[in-house]
Motif scaffolding. Structure first.
Motif: not given
Length: 151
Positions: A52-80
């Motif tokens: 959210v912070v990187t999207w607000a700052a205008g770095a959209v590509r970094w925002g997508y990277g952070f979003l993909i990382g958050a999705g992977l960690w959310a998937a890990l928490s689902f598996v746990v």
């Protein structure tokens, strides 16, 4: 007669120790599952905040990277959440403790049977009192197991 009681007490302590080890294994698996779940959810929230912070700052590509990382960690928490506790419980509970518990319990049962007389040899009243005594003792043991989990 004294040696049987000493053997019985030894088997009882082995049984209590095995029950305590099993209870500690179960509690450790629960605690480790909670720690893994909380940490993975915390990292997920941290990465979502960074997105959210990187999207607000205008770095959209970094925002997508952070979003993909958050999705992977959310998937890990689902598996746990779904598989973590059962896998950790299988790994944390010792098979030797289960074996020791069963062996000690069977030894105690053999000693109890050898000490108890058969009801046919005694009269009706002493035989009935033996059954009532065993019933009361089983009720006391069930009550104790309800309040003390490793018994």
């Amino acid at each position: 007669m004294q040696s049987l009681w000493l053997r019985y007490i030894k088997l009882l302590t082995i049984s209590l120790e095995a029950r305590f080890e099993l209870a500690l294994g179960k509690w450790a698996a629960r605690l480790l599952t909670v720690i893994l779940l909380v940490s993975s959810l915390a990292v997920t929230l941290l990465l979502l905040t960074a997105a959210v912070v990187t999207w607000a700052a205008g770095a959209v590509r970094w925002g997508y990277g952070f979003l993909i990382g958050a999705g992977l960690w959310a998937a890990l928490s689902f598996v746990v959440t779904t598989f973590g506790h059962s896998l950790l419980r299988r790994q944390m509970i010792s098979r030797e403790a289960i074996y020791r518990l069963r062996l000690a319990q069977s030894g105690m049962r053999l000693i109890e049977r050898s000490l108890s007389d058969s009801p046919g040899e005694k009269g009706l009243l002493p035989g009935l009192m033996g059954h009532i005594g065993r019933l009361l003792w089983s009720i006391v043991k069930q009550w104790l197991r309800k309040w003390v989990p490793f018994l």
